[in-house]
Design a protein around this motif. Sequence first.
Motif, short mmCIF file in Angstrom:
data_model
loop_
_atom_site.label_atom_id
_atom_site.label_comp_id
_atom_site.label_asym_id
_atom_site.label_seq_id
_atom_site.Cartn_x
_atom_site.Cartn_y
_atom_site.Cartn_z
N LYS A 71 0.53 39.29 122.52
CA LYS A 71 0.97 40.26 121.51
C LYS A 71 1.69 41.44 122.15
CE LYS A 71 -1.96 40.01 117.39
NZ LYS A 71 -1.71 38.58 117.30
N LEU A 72 2.72 41.93 121.41
CA LEU A 72 3.40 43.17 121.78
C LEU A 72 3.12 44.16 120.67
CD1 LEU A 72 5.56 44.90 123.34
CD2 LEU A 72 7.30 43.73 121.99
N ARG A 73 2.56 45.31 121.03
CA ARG A 73 2.29 46.34 120.02
C ARG A 73 3.09 47.59 120.31
NH1 ARG A 73 -1.99 45.04 116.84
NH2 ARG A 73 -3.44 43.50 117.70
N PHE A 74 3.59 48.20 119.22
CA PHE A 74 4.30 49.46 119.32
C PHE A 74 3.55 50.44 118.42
CE2 PHE A 74 7.63 52.42 117.80
CZ PHE A 74 8.01 52.94 119.02
N ARG A 75 2.99 51.48 119.02
CA ARG A 75 2.15 52.44 118.29
C ARG A 75 1.13 51.69 117.44
NH1 ARG A 75 4.18 57.16 119.55
NH2 ARG A 75 6.41 57.43 119.85
N GLU A 76 0.45 50.73 118.07
CA GLU A 76 -0.63 49.92 117.48
C GLU A 76 -0.15 48.88 116.47
OE1 GLU A 76 -3.38 49.82 118.98
OE2 GLU A 76 -3.03 51.62 120.17
N ARG A 77 1.12 48.93 116.08
CA ARG A 77 1.64 47.94 115.14
C ARG A 77 2.03 46.67 115.90
NH1 ARG A 77 6.78 47.84 112.79
NH2 ARG A 77 7.28 49.66 114.02
N ASP A 78 1.67 45.51 115.36
CA ASP A 78 2.03 44.25 116.00
C ASP A 78 3.51 43.97 115.75
OD1 ASP A 78 2.40 41.68 116.88
OD2 ASP A 78 0.61 40.85 115.89
N VAL A 79 4.32 44.00 116.82
CA VAL A 79 5.76 43.77 116.67
C VAL A 79 6.20 42.51 117.43
CG1 VAL A 79 6.35 46.20 116.22
CG2 VAL A 79 6.27 45.37 118.58
N THR A 80 5.24 41.60 117.64
CA THR A 80 5.54 40.40 118.43
C THR A 80 6.65 39.58 117.77
OG1 THR A 80 3.18 40.38 118.91
CG2 THR A 80 4.47 38.50 119.69
N VAL A 81 6.53 39.43 116.46
CA VAL A 81 7.51 38.62 115.73
C VAL A 81 8.64 39.54 115.27
CG1 VAL A 81 7.83 37.16 113.69
CG2 VAL A 81 5.71 37.00 115.02
N ILE A 82 9.88 39.08 115.38
CA ILE A 82 11.05 39.87 114.98
C ILE A 82 10.89 40.28 113.52
CG2 ILE A 82 13.56 39.79 114.60
CD1 ILE A 82 13.09 39.65 117.53
N GLY A 83 11.08 41.58 113.26
CA GLY A 83 10.85 42.10 111.92
C GLY A 83 12.12 42.26 111.10
N ALA A 84 12.04 43.07 110.06
CA ALA A 84 13.20 43.34 109.21
C ALA A 84 14.26 44.08 110.03
CB ALA A 84 12.75 44.19 108.02
N PRO A 85 15.55 43.91 109.66
CA PRO A 85 16.63 44.52 110.45
C PRO A 85 16.45 46.02 110.69
CG PRO A 85 17.55 43.04 108.81
CD PRO A 85 16.07 43.06 108.57
N GLN A 86 16.00 46.75 109.68
CA GLN A 86 15.86 48.20 109.89
C GLN A 86 14.74 48.52 110.88
OE1 GLN A 86 15.31 46.70 106.97
NE2 GLN A 86 13.62 47.62 105.80
N ASP A 87 13.68 47.69 110.90
CA ASP A 87 12.61 47.89 111.89
C ASP A 87 13.11 47.59 113.29
OD1 ASP A 87 10.91 48.52 109.84
OD2 ASP A 87 10.02 46.51 109.70
N GLU A 88 13.92 46.53 113.40
CA GLU A 88 14.47 46.16 114.70
C GLU A 88 15.39 47.26 115.23
OE1 GLU A 88 13.81 43.49 116.77
OE2 GLU A 88 12.18 43.35 115.33
N ARG A 89 16.19 47.83 114.34
CA ARG A 89 17.09 48.92 114.75
C ARG A 89 16.29 50.12 115.24
NH1 ARG A 89 20.61 47.36 110.68
NH2 ARG A 89 19.61 48.73 109.15
N ALA A 90 15.25 50.45 114.48
CA ALA A 90 14.41 51.59 114.86
C ALA A 90 13.76 51.33 116.22
CB ALA A 90 13.34 51.84 113.79
N TYR A 91 13.27 50.10 116.42
CA TYR A 91 12.62 49.75 117.68
C TYR A 91 13.60 49.87 118.84
CZ TYR A 91 9.63 47.41 121.03
OH TYR A 91 8.87 47.13 122.12
N ARG A 92 14.81 49.34 118.64
CA ARG A 92 15.81 49.36 119.71
C ARG A 92 16.26 50.77 120.05
NH1 ARG A 92 17.72 44.06 120.70
NH2 ARG A 92 16.51 42.74 119.31
N ARG A 93 16.15 51.68 119.09
CA ARG A 93 16.46 53.07 119.38
C ARG A 93 15.31 53.69 120.18
NH1 ARG A 93 15.84 55.81 114.42
NH2 ARG A 93 13.74 56.02 115.18
#
Length: 310
Positions: A71-93
Amino acid sequence: MSIHPQPSPAPSETVIRLEDIERRFGPVHALRGISLSLSSGRALALVGESGCGKTTCARIIARMDQPTAGKLRFRERDVTVIGAPQDERAYRRDVQMVFQDPFSSLNPVFSIDHHLSRPLILHGHAVGKAALSSAVSQLLVDVGLDPAVTKHKFPHELSGGQRQRVNIARALAVQPSVLVADEPTSMLDVSIRMGILELLERIKREKNLALLYITHDIATAAHVAEEIVVMFAGQMVEWGETRAVIGDPRHPYTQLLLSAVPDGSRPFVRGASARFVEQAETVRALSRPPSTAVEQVGANHFVRSLAAPD
Ligand SMILES: Nc1ncnc2c1ncn2[C@@H]1O[C@H](COP(=O)(O)OP(=O)(O)O)[C@@H](O)[C@H]1O
Ligand SMILES: [Mg+2]
């Protein structure tokens, strides 16, 4: 001049967490059971020789690659699976990367001003010409470059070290919370490496960044990172507080890495014959199959046990 990581004034929180990450490329088992976390205002050094899995780990954190398990977590949220485009953009920033090669990462046809203006405009961090100009200047000052001299230059007019500073400025332009620096000094002249490490250590503190500093040079880890993970063949073999691991290395591979460091930059020095015996032992120990047992040898110091000799 030596620098020492200082405790961050802001309370540190876990930003990225890897839990039992595996990555297989067909028959190649590039990462095995990698578990580590990155915290704001702190740096973790990932150390090991070429091919041990450092870049694979960085790419998974930057979401340029995906683990085959774990698992990959970002601020405790599980982000292992590619999410919605806006979440991906926020993550990449939020998660920015600085690469090994400062020469190929800048576009030769654009000025430094353009390289830094683009992310500022894209992420709405500067509105209007004057604000943009002063934001670009501030970024250059932040990375130790003179805006008046640097702004209107093109990448080929800068040295490797200056280009790497521009790459760091570009990463900072989007105001990330995580910076992954994959061997940021290995292609630079030895004489300017320390300056880049000092810069990384300073921005980590000033911007409260969670920093992953990747290197094959264990001696540099202490300049930047409070914590260290030593990797061998896709596995974490020794980890914990940098001072504890470097000052009292327990795993033969960590000892081998430290014995390759020139005398004087390590906390203790041994005779050549003792070193030879130690290295021969190390090679024997590392040729055994990896073990899953982990021993805690200090408050924040862990070592993977060696499989019993046959
Ligand atoms: N895209 C890929 N396809 C196949 N094998 C890969 C790929 N990326 C990395 N590997 C393999 O994974 C292992 C770890 O590579 P890497 O993470 O680049 O190590 P490092 O950055 O520590 O040098 C190596 O054996 C490498 O050949
Ligand atoms: Mg690499």
